[in-house]
Design an enzyme around this catalytic site. Sequence first.
Site, PDB file in Angstrom:
ATOM      1  N   THR A 443       3.151  54.045  32.520  1.00 12.13           N
ATOM      2  CA  THR A 443       1.935  54.673  33.046  1.00 12.13           C
ATOM      3  C   THR A 443       1.947  54.589  34.567  1.00 12.13           C
ATOM      4  OG1 THR A 443      -0.507  54.646  32.996  1.00 12.13           O
ATOM      5  CG2 THR A 443       0.609  52.517  32.802  1.00 12.13           C
ATOM      6  N   HIS A 495       3.059  38.317  24.083  1.00 14.30           N
ATOM      7  CA  HIS A 495       3.761  37.039  24.106  1.00 14.30           C
ATOM      8  C   HIS A 495       4.155  36.568  22.706  1.00 14.30           C
ATOM      9  CE1 HIS A 495       5.384  33.690  26.049  1.00 14.30           C
ATOM     10  NE2 HIS A 495       4.390  33.336  26.844  1.00 14.30           N
TER      11      HIS A 495
END
Length: 524
Positions: A443, A495
């Site tokens: 983006t 994560h």
Amino acid sequence: MATEIKAPTFPESIAEGTVAAWHKKPGDSVERDELIVEIETDKVVLEVLAPEAGTLTDVMAEEGDTVESEQILGKVGEGKTSGDGSGKPDAKSDKKDEKKAEAKSDKKPSGGGKQHEVKAPSFPESIQEGTVATWHKKVGEAVKRDDVLADIETDKVVLEVVAPADGALSEIKAEEGSQVESEEVLAIFTEGAGGESGADEGAGEESTGERTEDSAGEKADEKVGDKILAPAARKMVAEHDLDVAKIEGTGKGGRILKEDVQKAVKDGSAKKAAKPAKPPAKAAAAPAVEGERPEKRIPMSRLRRTIAKRLVEAQQTAAMLTTYNEVDMSAVMSLRAQYKDTFLKTHDTKLGFMGFFVKAASEALKRFPDVNASIDGDDMVYHGYQDIGVAVSTPRGLVVPVLRDTDHMKIADVERGIVDFGKRARDGKLGIDEMQGGTFTITNGGTFGSLMSTPIINPPQTAILGMHKIQERPMAVNGKVEIRPMMYLAVSYDHRMIDGKDAVQFLVTIKELLEDPARLLLDV
């Protein structure tokens, strides 16, 4: 020996089709590759061409019948079709047929003929329902086959519903704003109805749309133009905004086929003359509200609701962290300045920055497969390819079309793909399949002046790269202060899937490839 005429091979998203029109009847002679029948699916009209020259001996699927992929529709065999034994259609017989067709047309009631149910498209499994966004035609208004009748807005794209034939809407069953399901009936359509599309007295037009060569036919041509287009050709002309008058038809009677349009697109011979620029439209006046503190309340669009839902879900379900770095854009900007004119001339597209970032990300994803993976329930899915989504801002909201197999694409292919995505995204013309299945997303908030941001992961992907504004800053280079064009980069990652070490090294790899673009070419 008879040759079978089969329905085309439908793509996986299309289960079946309907025999829309036979352009020949048993006993008629046909030439090889001549249009013989049309199959209408929920998305497109497919043309079936004669596999061999000969005579249509059998019709095994009548108009209106539902057929499957590669189903046998009829047969073409050897044989004489006229008194001269040549296998060619007899002129007298043709004229008789034309007169019959005219007589049949004259006897048709003014209100139109065959009725069709206009249905919503078949939604994929990921889309449950849609909203009728706009009706482009009113009841009784004349339309041509394949004209857009209505727009259906879904969570991801706007789908067009087109007219099944020449005629008019006789009833609208789902008004604007209504919630509709897959293949729900939206309206009733009547062939030949409407103020301008019905057959004029002596107009000499057959139901297939081909015109006879008499004076009445010329009158009809004045109204609709002197070109006869096959359905697939008509759709392609609309998509590329071409001037039909500049296209030469090679089909029977000068009919314009799909191949003729493809040739015109390739050589650029049918482009419309440039229109004078219009003055910028004035902003729509806000509705009058009493008092000095006005408010305006409008319902959130379906796309905006979906974006909001997915962003919240991403933050609630992923263990999301963001790591930052900065890249010196001097080398890329120098390379772009040196070759931008040659690049444009060679590839007919501008050389931007996005091509470098997509290629750098593709290489980094190969080196760090965890970043290119996704989470599916309790499973980790590793992808052996790189499909990179590129976020595009539109008036309706943010959409993410996907570039497929970017590791095999050239920078020119990337740039062309992004330009095409941007244009079609703003026009609401992107397909659902074009926004599914990405393995990573990029983006670019720098387009709007963002200096730094924290991008949100696009599930089920596990990482996203955020680009930002290029800004000159003083940097220490070899012990000296120099002004360099710098860009902050951000990688947000899940994560649960990606360790911090891998996320940091992934971003450093992108930085190194961009600061020395030759490494992209040398694969080092």
